[in-house]
Design an enzyme around this catalytic site. Sequence first.
Site, mmCIF file in Angstrom:
data_model
loop_
_atom_site.group_PDB
_atom_site.id
_atom_site.type_symbol
_atom_site.label_atom_id
_atom_site.label_comp_id
_atom_site.label_asym_id
_atom_site.label_seq_id
_atom_site.Cartn_x
_atom_site.Cartn_y
_atom_site.Cartn_z
ATOM 1 N N GLU A 171 -7.267 10.169 -14.666
ATOM 2 C CA GLU A 171 -7.410 10.455 -13.234
ATOM 3 C C GLU A 171 -6.378 11.505 -12.792
ATOM 4 O O GLU A 171 -6.684 12.431 -12.048
ATOM 5 C CB GLU A 171 -7.265 9.161 -12.430
ATOM 6 C CG GLU A 171 -7.370 9.375 -10.949
ATOM 7 C CD GLU A 171 -8.476 8.579 -10.275
ATOM 8 O OE1 GLU A 171 -9.118 7.746 -10.942
ATOM 9 O OE2 GLU A 171 -8.697 8.817 -9.078
ATOM 10 N N ASP A 209 -4.647 0.726 -9.292
ATOM 11 C CA ASP A 209 -6.098 0.502 -9.368
ATOM 12 C C ASP A 209 -6.551 0.222 -10.792
ATOM 13 O O ASP A 209 -7.322 -0.698 -11.055
ATOM 14 C CB ASP A 209 -6.850 1.730 -8.840
ATOM 15 C CG ASP A 209 -6.470 2.054 -7.414
ATOM 16 O OD1 ASP A 209 -5.791 1.228 -6.781
ATOM 17 O OD2 ASP A 209 -6.845 3.143 -6.946
ATOM 18 N N GLU A 212 0.831 -1.213 0.000
ATOM 19 C CA GLU A 212 0.000 0.000 0.000
ATOM 20 C C GLU A 212 0.858 1.252 0.000
ATOM 21 O O GLU A 212 1.854 1.329 0.738
ATOM 22 C CB GLU A 212 -0.901 -0.020 1.239
ATOM 23 C CG GLU A 212 -2.263 0.559 0.992
ATOM 24 C CD GLU A 212 -3.046 -0.234 -0.044
ATOM 25 O OE1 GLU A 212 -3.025 0.146 -1.231
ATOM 26 O OE2 GLU A 212 -3.671 -1.237 0.335
ATOM 27 N N ASP A 217 2.889 2.073 -5.020
ATOM 28 C CA ASP A 217 2.846 1.992 -6.499
ATOM 29 C C ASP A 217 3.507 3.206 -7.139
ATOM 30 O O ASP A 217 4.254 3.084 -8.116
ATOM 31 C CB ASP A 217 1.429 1.747 -7.047
ATOM 32 C CG ASP A 217 0.395 2.799 -6.708
ATOM 33 O OD1 ASP A 217 0.646 3.653 -5.822
ATOM 34 O OD2 ASP A 217 -0.683 2.780 -7.350
ATOM 35 N N SER A 225 -11.765 1.466 -5.341
ATOM 36 C CA SER A 225 -11.467 1.946 -6.688
ATOM 37 C C SER A 225 -12.659 2.039 -7.616
ATOM 38 O O SER A 225 -12.612 1.556 -8.745
ATOM 39 C CB SER A 225 -10.432 1.050 -7.354
ATOM 40 O OG SER A 225 -9.221 1.341 -6.828
ATOM 41 N N SER A 226 -13.700 2.700 -7.153
ATOM 42 C CA SER A 226 -14.820 2.913 -8.056
ATOM 43 C C SER A 226 -14.379 3.791 -9.226
ATOM 44 O O SER A 226 -14.795 3.572 -10.363
ATOM 45 C CB SER A 226 -15.997 3.556 -7.329
ATOM 46 O OG SER A 226 -15.580 4.714 -6.653
HETATM 47 C C1 GLA Z 1 -5.168 4.772 -4.244
HETATM 48 C C2 GLA Z 1 -4.426 5.064 -5.545
HETATM 49 C C3 GLA Z 1 -3.442 3.951 -5.891
HETATM 50 C C4 GLA Z 1 -2.543 3.611 -4.699
HETATM 51 C C5 GLA Z 1 -3.364 3.441 -3.430
HETATM 52 C C6 GLA Z 1 -2.506 3.279 -2.203
HETATM 53 O O1 GLA Z 1 -6.008 3.659 -4.389
HETATM 54 O O2 GLA Z 1 -5.334 5.233 -6.607
HETATM 55 O O3 GLA Z 1 -2.675 4.316 -7.013
HETATM 56 O O4 GLA Z 1 -1.555 4.593 -4.535
HETATM 57 O O5 GLA Z 1 -4.239 4.531 -3.200
HETATM 58 O O6 GLA Z 1 -1.771 2.108 -2.280
#
Ligand code: GLA
Length: 385
Positions: free
Chosen positions: A159, A171, A33, A36, A125-126
């Site tokens: 995004e 995501d 987490e 990325d 992640s909607s």
């Molecule tokens: C959100 C972002 C991802 C990632 C997470 C944390 O979901 O969209 O790219 O950075 O937070 O891991």
Amino acid sequence: MERAEALQAFESAFGGQAEDLFTAAGRINVIGEHVDYCGGKVFPAALNLRCNIYGKKTGANVIRLAFRGIDGVVELDMSKLGEYRGLKIGNYQAGVAYFMQEKGVRLVGCDLYYDCTVPFGSGLSSSAAIEVATAVALYEYAGVAYDKVEVALLSQKAENKYAGVNCGIMDQFASAMGKKDHAVLLDCSTLEYEYVPLKLGDYCLVVANCNKPHNLVESKYNVRRQEVETALKTIQTVKNVSCLAELTPKDFAEVKYLLSGVVAKRAEHVVMECDRVNRAVQALKDGDLVELGKLLNESHYSLRDLYEVTGKELDTLSALARKEAECLGSRMIGAGFGGCTISIVKKTAVEGFIRRVGKAYVETIGYKASFYETSIEDGITVEKL
Ligand code: GLA
């Protein structure tokens, strides 16, 4: 929403019948987490909670959008796609369409009805699901061949540059590339990936939403990104690295003295979380769920103490889960500040787990958590109706 109901809703919104169904998935992240955007590896999986788009090609110069639970139709004029950044609803779609046009895709007008079952603001992640499903619909109607990784990258760009959230690639990649019953081990610096069976034997993942009202997640997220950028720049004055994820815990110990305050804490989280991802994937491959559970807990503690993206609600929800005898580990997922946790729970104990954790949560926080029935599914699907 049942399919028949969605088809009916399409007809009332636009007149005429939907001809296609495009879907893209919401996601969980087993571990990895806030790494990325630091070039780290992440380990997400696509869910049965999805953005479903019922569509029909019209050939007009407009993309029309309608949404479950919202009255009215949003129209995106294809000759002014740059002008919809301020839209509350429809800006993700406009962003995707805008960048497709910029790439030279000749868009074809269509009617799209959105039935999104990924709860909004839940950390599942909607937004990625909406972007990815929209890109697929628009590519299909334009009659242009597309590659799923390219769809993910284009969606991320929408995004970042249209909606203004500086997210990483996790995501959108999971939403597009997810595979039934597998998690995707994705190296975010190279986009190399491996599917690993998400085999949990007598255990399963329980997804719970702390239901904290949405509060400035995007701006806090962007601040974290700046903090790790600062850490990287400082470390680069003494070490030749291109991203924080390249540092092993031992490398980091050598350069930590250069950093101070929150910047040091943020960087330490990233380096240690990257190390945990490797160990967690190994534990899963070895069938060592106890070790996997421990790593999930450690990830949460690090997100709480070093990265500071949890908050009382997520801390309470995951702590209550950890107290349960049949739970091997629990952690927040996604950006944080609200949203969901995942917990590894014995299948036979799930009912009691949800009852007890749910009750204690409402007693502590004052409102309810939600628990979802989830399964791991493919990312994108396309169907002729
Ligand atoms: C959100 C972002 C991802 C990632 C997470 C944390 O979901 O969209 O790219 O950075 O937070 O891991």
